[in-house]
Design an enzyme around this catalytic site. Structure first.
Site: not given
Lengths: 710, 329
Positions: A242, A470, A602, A606, A668-669, A671-672
């Site tokens: 996405g 994904g 994973t 990322q 805290k995240g 993905g980016e």
């Protein structure tokens, strides 16, 4: 009361778990929206404008309607009327498809041909003759464009900042770095094209969609088609990437719903790769001016950062590049500006680390320039400007371990041996250099609900409108739920991506896992309390099991304000052949501090994926707009280069232990943040290799051969 | 995509006969370019004559050492062939620099010679293109042309030939063997690709209905010391921004034989005869290599946005010839 000693249970989070759906994906069993068979399915094929600005004069439907299998041609003259004002984060007129004859850019949807087969629909779309009254257009973005203006207030807009006395601090600065940096239009190119199937069944609208958040999409569709929210069910099985492109803009979904409503049979619309270059939001070009004023030792007195990006005439989207400047470095004064230039181009949108990715390129390049000017090591310069509290917000940090990332990264990369002089290392025809950049990304949480059922057979079922695009979200949520319930992940069933499960944040903003985990943890607490209150034991559960719900909306609203971000340090080594202009990255290292890492497997995936994006942003990616048509000259994967396998060398990613309970889940995240700072690290390494500063991306052959000119 | 008939030919004569009198027919080799163009609507054949199964998939070595490469040999087999690797290494390197393993397994030698330009306007049906639609205009001339021609172009078309293989073949004086209903013929590669002029849609000297049956490489001892160097925007899966096939034979510091051809600079592989002339009989020094490159590039007319190709090609001449010379020591 004492309980018999149970064997110690290993925590599920923090240990590597392969994807729950991994086998299904590698065997082809996993279905994506475009793969799923439906009875009576009709196929819609989008027709997009070939002119950059004007009005539709005529749509010659007769010829196409006579073609084999063609069922309908939807166009502004016969489309369903949609409710204005709908949008994911405020009204977005991009959703108002086929509502009028105005053409705002090349690639704008002007018709949908629906037919019995996809091939017939495409043949009809290819044959559809549309005439336009063309108007003069402007698609050329530049920072000094007369249309440049401040951004309109919106939930996404970072307000301009005037803090301290920037002019006085500049005047008092021993060293000033004042530079312009540019980044081009960039495109997500998720592997799976956007696709949606819509049908009416038993009075409900069912949509099977490729998206990043089924609940949000259902809300938007309900508003757009004036339906009760309960009437709309949106779900997905698997989503093939996405990166921000599957949530905000939904041309495939909206038109599938419109077509099924008119035709009374299921309709699927799948975007083509070329259509994905103009209809799902992309990262706009940016022109950024950064002025850093510092004392002779490199201590920052002032940070000025002005970013400008093009937007469309349909809807304003501004790239929030100043986000990076708000949290990285302490300074006595700040002047931050966000500007847009409305042009006759497609509307930009979220793309992996929006704002952060291009902003970090500018600021982290400028910091490297400042380090060279002052004669301080680039890492030492960053340590020297480490803030006590949020540099602009003044809020305490929920956690901040940038220093630890830089120091650990420096140790592992071998930074201490680095000769700071540029252009002095050779390996055959290659000049070698190394570079560093800092990274950050906001650590947000969105209100979410979750439900957990203790099943009569002793297993548990978690329901949350999460999306696994994904990333491995399914697997991570299984680990989180297992720990919260103190059971093994194998006994937990994870059901996601169904709007009927209720409110949940999207797989976006690096907030998905953090938001869903909080809700799952709360639901687990509620469930365990319910179970403890039950007479009897687990063996006596009713056949439907026992279910507990949670909603984090109020918990979230009650939180104190904190400056909460993930941080990281990116290192790159590059080789540059000054005779051919070729730049090859030899290795990259990223060290991140992102709170609790649920699934190391994973998570690393990322980070490495993000760092690969950073490499690709540095060296390859560039949408080229053709002034002669206003469209993209390279809107496909042959023309728009992303890094291929041979471009991606050894990439190592790791993280430091960090405990931050601002989100009780500790997450805290992540993905980016992997892309943030990557392009700057590469560009800084190119400078170290060659002595030439590249302020304009990508660092192409042409730019290397011409010495870094724009 | 237009519906089409499909026939498979058993031998070359049958293939030519099947195509004869069918103006909307095309030979199908590996299909790696033609099928893409059919999907985008650039090519709309009514009939495909599949020639991939023809018994033309081998290399024959003549008594004088010349190689004849069968037209249906795959690019992979060509690059792996010992005679090619040892006697024309630049050709093997050129083929391996192109496309991907999967594509090379499908693509044929004949098809490679006939692949079409990758100019974005050629495949964008919504834009003018003289090559696709004669007389409609050239969008690239004043549009996006970072990777277009600097040599031999006309205002009617500035597209480049995308083949790597053909650059090496050009350097080694290849001859294209063809079969027509009237019989066999030979076309030197130098004459095979037509000048752009005002007919960019006419790309080759191949007679209507003719089938390429093979390519002959004359014996060339100099080719045993040859290299292909391809520069592109990423390390794989990209067409060249500039490439060079070069062979060099030096005796006592004097250039005795030299072959140079460029890729990605013109509508055809560009044999650098001016550069070769400048070098023959002279010293093999970087200065002489640079001067030779300049002699060739004197004819270059870069467009507004592809001027970088001139120094790129010049640098490639110097570095490749220097490497060849050093390797021979």
């Amino acid at each position: 009361m004492t309980t018999p000693a149970a064997p110690p249970r290993t925590s599920a989070t923090g240990t590597p778990h392969t994807r729950r759906e991994g086998r299904a994906k590698v065997t082809g069993e996993a279905r994506y929206t475009g793969d799923i068979p439906f009875a009576e399915l009709a196929h819609g094929w989008l027709v997009t404008s070939t002119v950059a600005r004007g009005r539709i004069r005529s749509v010659d439907t007769d010829t196409v309607l006579a073609m084999p299998g063609v069922l309908a041609v939807l166009h502004p003259g016969n489309a369903l009327r949609l409710t204005p004002g709908a949008g994911l984060m405020g009204p977005d007129a991009n959703l108002q498809l086929l509502q009028d004859d105005r053409v705002p850019h090349v690639g704008w949807p002007v018709a949908l041909v629906v037919a019995e087969t996809q091939e017939q629909a495409r043949a009809g779309a290819d044959a559809l003759v549309i005439t336009y009254d063309e108007e003069p257009y402007d698609t050329a973005f530049r920072a000094d464009h007369p249309g440049l203006r401040p951004t309109a207030p919106s939930p996404l807009a970072m307000p301009d900042v005037d803090q301290g006395d920037p002019d006085a601090e500049l005047a008092a600065s021993a060293v000033v770095v004042d530079r312009e940096y540019t980044t081009p239009e960039e495109f997500h190119n998720a592997m799976e094209p956007h696709a949606a199937m819509a049908r009416w069944e038993n009075g409900r609208l069912e949509v099977v969609d490729s998206n990043q958040g089924s609940y949000a999409v259902a809300q938007v569709l309900a508003a757009l088609f004036s339906l009760d929210a309960d009437t709309v069910r949106v779900r997905s099985e698997h989503v093939g990437g996405g990166f921000g492109s599957k949530g905000l803009r939904l041309p495939h979904t909206v038109l599938a719903v419109m077509a099924t409503t008119i035709l009374h049979r299921p309709v699927r619309v799948v975007l083509t790769r070329r259509q994905m270059f103009s209809l799902v939001g992309h990262r706009p070009a940016t022109a950024q001016r950064v002025r850093l004023g510092a004392d002779a030792d490199g201590r920052l007195r002032v940070v000025e950062h002005e970013t400008a990006s093009p937007t469309s005439t349909v809807h304003e989207f501004a790239e929030q590049s100043t986000r990076h400047s708000r949290t990285l470095y302490a300074a006595d004064a700040f002047r931050l500006r966000t500007r847009v230039v409305p042009l006759d181009v497609p509307t930009p949108g979220f793309m992996r680390a929006p704002g952060w990715a291009p902003g970090s390129f500018a600021v982290e390049s400028a910091m490297d320039e400042l380090a060279a000017e002052v004669g301080v090591d680039p890492i030492a310069l960053r340590l020297r400007n480490e803030p006590e509290t949020g540099p602009v917000s003044g809020l305490p940090f929920s956690s901040r371990n940038l220093v630890a990332c830089l120091e650990e990264g420096a140790r592992r990369f071998g930074w201490a041996d680095r000769d700071p002089r540029p252009g002095v290392r050779r390996d055959g025809r290659w000049l070698l250099g190394t570079g560093v950049a800092a990274a950050a990304h906001s650590a947000g949480v969105g209100a979410s609900t979750a439900a957990i059922t203790a099943e009569a057979d002793g297993t548990y079922t978690v329901r949350v409108t999460a999306a696994d695009i994904g990333t491995g979200a399914r697997t991570a949520l299984g680990q989180i739920a297992a720990d919260a319930l103190e059971v093994s992940p194998e006994s937990v069933r994870i059901r996601i991506a169904d709007s009927d499960f209720g409110l949940a944040w999207l797989a976006g903003g690096s907030m998905g896992t953090a938001s869903w985990a909080w809700a799952i943890n709360e639901a687990a607490v509620a469930l365990r309390k319910k179970l403890a209150d039950l007479p009897g034991d687990m063996a006596d559960l009713p056949p439907e099991g026992v279910t507990a719900h949670a909603d984090t909306t109020e918990l979230l609203a009650a939180r104190e304000q904190r400056e909460s971000h993930g941080y990281g340090a990116q290192f790159a080594e590059v080789a540059v052949d000054p005779a051919s202009g070729e730049v090859r990255v030899r290795r990259m290292l990223g060290i991140f501090a992102v709170g609790r890492v649920v699934n190391p497997l994973t998570a690393r995936n990322q980070f490495i994926g993000g760092m690969t994006w950073g490499l690709s942003m540095a060296l390859h990616e560039e949408g080229v707009r053709d002034d002669a048509s206003g469209g993209l000259a390279n809107g496909d994967l042959a023309g728009y280069h992303v890094a291929a396998n041979a471009d991606v060398p050894l990439i190592e990613a790791d993280w430091i232990d960090e405990h931050d309970t601002y989100n009780p889940s500790g997450i805290k995240g992540l993905g980016e943040i992997g892309i943030v700072g990557g392009a700057a690290a590469v560009a800084n390494a190119v400078w170290h290799a060659t002595g030439v500063r590249h302020r304009h991306l990508p660092i192409s052959l042409e730019r290397v051969l011409s010495g870094g000119r724009r | 995509m237009r519906e089409f008939d499909y026939r498979r030919a058993a031998d070359a004569h049958e293939a030519v006969a099947l195509l004869s009198g069918e103006p909307e027919a095309r030979f199908l080799g590996g299909g790696t370019n033609l099928v893409d163009l059919m999907k985008t609507g650039v090519e709309n054949p009514a009939l495909l004559v599949d020639v991939r199964g023809l018994p033309l998939d081998r290399i024959e070595v003549a008594g004088d050492g010349a190689l004849t490469i069968g037209a249906t040999m795959t690019n992979s087999d060509l690059a792996a062939h010992p005679e090619v690797r040892h006697r024309y290494p630049a050709l093997a390197e050129a083929v391996l620099a192109g496309a991907s393993g999967q594509l090379r397994n499908m693509a044929t030698v004949g098809g490679n010679l006939l692949q079409r330009t990758r100019c974005g306007y050629f495949t964008d049906l919504s834009r003018p293109c003289n090559k696709r639609e004669p007389g409609s205009g050239c969008s690239a001339l004043n549009g996006e042309h970072h990777n277009h021609a600097i040599l031999g172009w006309s205002e009617h078309c500035v597209a480049t030939n995308p083949s790597d293989m053909a650059v090496a073949l050009a350097a080694f004086d290849a001859v294209v063997r063809v079969l027509t209903p009237e019989g066999s013929a030979e076309i030197p590669l130098a004459d095979f690709y037509l000048p752009v002029g005002d007919t960019p849609h006419r790309e080759t000297a191949l007679p209507d209905g003719a089938l390429i049956t093979g390519v002959t490489l004359p014996a060339a001892p100099v080719a045993a010391r040859s290299r292909y160097r391809k520069v592109r925007e990423r390390a794989s899966y990209a067409f060249a921004n500039g490439s060079i096939a070069a062979a060099l034979h030096v005796e006592d510091g004097t250039v005795r034989d030299v072959r140079i051809a460029f890729g990605a600079v013109a509508s055809r592989p560009w044999r650098a005869r001016e550069a070769e002339r400048a070098l023959i009989g002279g010293p093999a020094t970087p200065e002489a290599f640079a001067a030779a490159a300049d002699a060739e590039l004197a004819a270059a007319r870069p467009l507004a946005h592809n001027g970088y190709k001139v120094p790129l090609i010049r640098n490639l001449v110097v570095s490749t010839l220097t490497e060849l010379q050093e390797a021979a020591r």
